[in-house]
Structures are given as C-alpha cells and as structure tokens.
Scaffold this active site. Sequence first.
Site, PDB file in Angstrom:
ATOM      1  N   HIS A   1      -4.908   5.589  -2.980  1.00 53.31           N
ATOM      2  CA  HIS A   1      -6.189   6.288  -2.841  1.00 53.31           C
ATOM      3  C   HIS A   1      -7.312   5.297  -2.498  1.00 53.31           C
ATOM      4  O   HIS A   1      -8.220   5.625  -1.735  1.00 53.31           O
ATOM      5  CB  HIS A   1      -6.542   7.016  -4.142  1.00 53.31           C
ATOM      6  CG  HIS A   1      -5.586   8.106  -4.523  1.00 53.31           C
ATOM      7  ND1 HIS A   1      -4.657   7.952  -5.528  1.00 53.31           N
ATOM      8  CD2 HIS A   1      -5.409   9.348  -4.021  1.00 53.31           C
ATOM      9  CE1 HIS A   1      -3.964   9.072  -5.645  1.00 53.31           C
ATOM     10  NE2 HIS A   1      -4.389   9.928  -4.746  1.00 53.31           N
TER      11      HIS A   1
ATOM     12  N   LEU B   1       3.482   4.310  -3.392  1.00 52.48           N
ATOM     13  CA  LEU B   1       2.650   4.623  -4.555  1.00 52.48           C
ATOM     14  C   LEU B   1       2.458   6.135  -4.669  1.00 52.48           C
ATOM     15  O   LEU B   1       2.274   6.823  -3.672  1.00 52.48           O
ATOM     16  CB  LEU B   1       1.291   3.940  -4.437  1.00 52.48           C
ATOM     17  CG  LEU B   1       1.297   2.418  -4.436  1.00 52.48           C
ATOM     18  CD1 LEU B   1      -0.105   1.875  -4.669  1.00 52.48           C
ATOM     19  CD2 LEU B   1       2.236   1.851  -5.488  1.00 52.48           C
TER      20      LEU B   1
ATOM     21  N   ASP C   1       2.083  11.940   2.424  1.00 58.99           N
ATOM     22  CA  ASP C   1       2.302  13.391   2.379  1.00 58.99           C
ATOM     23  C   ASP C   1       2.290  13.906   3.817  1.00 58.99           C
ATOM     24  O   ASP C   1       1.360  14.589   4.244  1.00 58.99           O
ATOM     25  CB  ASP C   1       1.215  14.055   1.536  1.00 58.99           C
ATOM     26  CG  ASP C   1       1.320  13.640   0.088  1.00 58.99           C
ATOM     27  OD1 ASP C   1       2.361  13.888  -0.530  1.00 58.99           O
ATOM     28  OD2 ASP C   1       0.367  13.018  -0.419  1.00 58.99           O
TER      29      ASP C   1
HETATM   30  O1  PAF Z   1      -2.859  15.232  -1.719  1.00 57.79           O
HETATM   31  C1  PAF Z   1      -3.508  15.694  -2.689  1.00 57.79           C
HETATM   32  O2  PAF Z   1      -3.891  14.966  -3.611  1.00 57.79           O
HETATM   33  C2  PAF Z   1      -3.811  17.174  -2.739  1.00 57.79           C
HETATM   34  O3  PAF Z   1      -2.780  17.935  -2.215  1.00 57.79           O
HETATM   35  C3  PAF Z   1      -5.160  17.541  -2.055  1.00 57.79           C
HETATM   36  C4  PAF Z   1      -5.113  17.243  -0.566  1.00 57.79           C
HETATM   37  C5  PAF Z   1      -6.288  16.757  -2.693  1.00 57.79           C
HETATM   38  C6  PAF Z   1      -5.437  19.027  -2.233  1.00 57.79           C
HETATM   39  O4  PAF Z   1      -5.520  19.377  -3.572  1.00 57.79           O
END
Ligand code: PAF
Length: 306
Positions: free
Chosen positions: A46, A207, A173
Amino acid sequence: MTTVLVSTIAELRAATGALLAEKLPGSGHPGTLGLVPTMGGLHAGHAELARAAVAENAVVVASVFVNPLQFGDPEDLARYPRTMEADLALLSAAGVDLLFAPSAAEMYPDGEPAVWIRAGVLGGLYEGASRPGHFDGVLTVVAKLLHAALPGSGLVADGTGRAPYRAYFGQKDAQQLALVRRMVADLNFPVDIVEVPTVRDPDGLALSSRNRFLSAPERDAALVLWRALRLLGRRADAHEPLDIPSAEALVRSAPGVELDYLEVVDPETLQIRAENCQDTPFTGAAVALIAAKVGPVRLIDNVNLG
Ligand code: PAF
C-alpha cells in the site's frame, strides 16, 4: 507531513477542494488528485501505491473502509485487520494529504444499497467463482469512493494527456484491476486508473494483509505460488511451451496447499488463452493467475508473461 483524517464525504470534498486551491500555484502537478482506495491493514504494498500517487499528483487522498458488500463470509469480514493508527502513520510517511475513513453508515446510510454495480461475466470467473458477488461489492464501493473523492472544482489537466483525477490499484489483484478498468471505460468515469507493481518479500511472497494469518510453516509452503509463477515466467521468456500441468503439480506437491486455479489469460480481457500455452512455443503477452488456500488462508498472486 501529517495526514489529516476525515470521516464524512462532505468533509472530504471540502478538504480536497481547499487543498487543490492551496497547492495550485506552486505545485509541480497543478490541479491533479490521486485516490488510493484501501481496506486498511496497510503494508509496504500500500505504501508503494501511496508513493506512486504522491509522485504525480498535487493532492493525494487514501481511503480506509472495510467494505461489507465484498465479503460473502461474515467471519472473514470480522477478522479483517483494523489497524487505523499504524495505517495513518504509514500514509503520513508516504506523504498522503488526507485519509478518508468513513463509517458504514456514512457509506451506506440506508443499509445495503438498492442499486449495485454488477461485474458481469468477468466478475464470475477465477476469484468470483469461489467468492460469488465479491466483485459486485468491490465495484459498487469503488464507484462510491471515486464519486465521494471527486472535488467540485480545482482539477486541472497537467499536460500529460491523462485525466487530472487518478486512482491507484495494485497489480496483485489483477482481476479487480481489470474490472475497475472496465467499469471506468464502460460507464465513462472521468478517472485515470493507474496500475502499481506488486511488492514482494525478499523471498518472493507477494505482500497481502492476509499474510499475517499464516503460521511459519504455512508461510514457507506459500512460497510455492511464486515458484510456480516464476517457472511459467522462465518458460515464457524462453518461448517454450508453458506446460501448465507441471506448474500445477508443483503447487500441489507443497504441504497444506490446496490449489484453486492456475490460469494463463489475456492481460486485458482476462479470458483464458488457449493458444501458445500448452504444447506450442509461447508467444505474445499473457498473465498467469494463481489462487490457493494455504492452511486457512486464501492467497492470490499473478505474473506478467512475455
Ligand atoms: O483492494 C482492496 O483493498 C479493496 O478491494 C478495495 C479496492 C479498496 C475496495 O474495497
């Protein structure tokens, strides 16, 4: 810098509008806004999303919202990590201006919404096959977050030809990213979707906020996902047949690992690539997607081929 925490959509819009106006004169990227949607439990992956957004926008907003619509299993929702203090510290260190952390009542004031975004056929494949409705929940909340963070004024094109409003998603993802791209294109959202590469531990484990639930032996076993993807990557680089069954066998040989799928798909449509994968030399571009349960934890990963 300290990231400012806001919890309502009205506060978020007022704060982004004010920041855009304030940063307009001297900023290297006048009038651009980056949104980093997350569910919290933040890690270095992140942080990379946040840094990518900070590098190319005047103002950056991250969101932390554990979205109930995308969890089929209430236990999974209940045990999703909530680490707000640490999340705020990570975002501050990355230079994020605002953290939008709404309550469920702020996001869904009438409870479950009557109208959802439907992810369609692509939403039922791969992850969607084992988590029915998951991507409808993801797209519905992403649509809401994109609208919530869109300021009334202050966005200015920066000469790059890209929309001045950008949202950042991880390559990890891959199916989520492809679906968000489709939603934005199909429904004309005024936002540029930016893909940020997967961050891995030095031994290759991608991660994920779920990794904290792996025991030490499970974590060791989980490394087989990356080994299988790299095997396919090496064969693709050498233009050899991919021989997916041998990569599947490698995953199945790891103790406690239950393979769900290993598929080689088109990078944009995510449809399975039948040609050039099994018995003929690999050419072109593809993505290998993998999902497996390691002990109690479901993990996903992917790698670009070619
Ligand atoms: O990838 C994520 O953390 C979630 O699927 C998102 C994109 C924040 C939507 O809740």
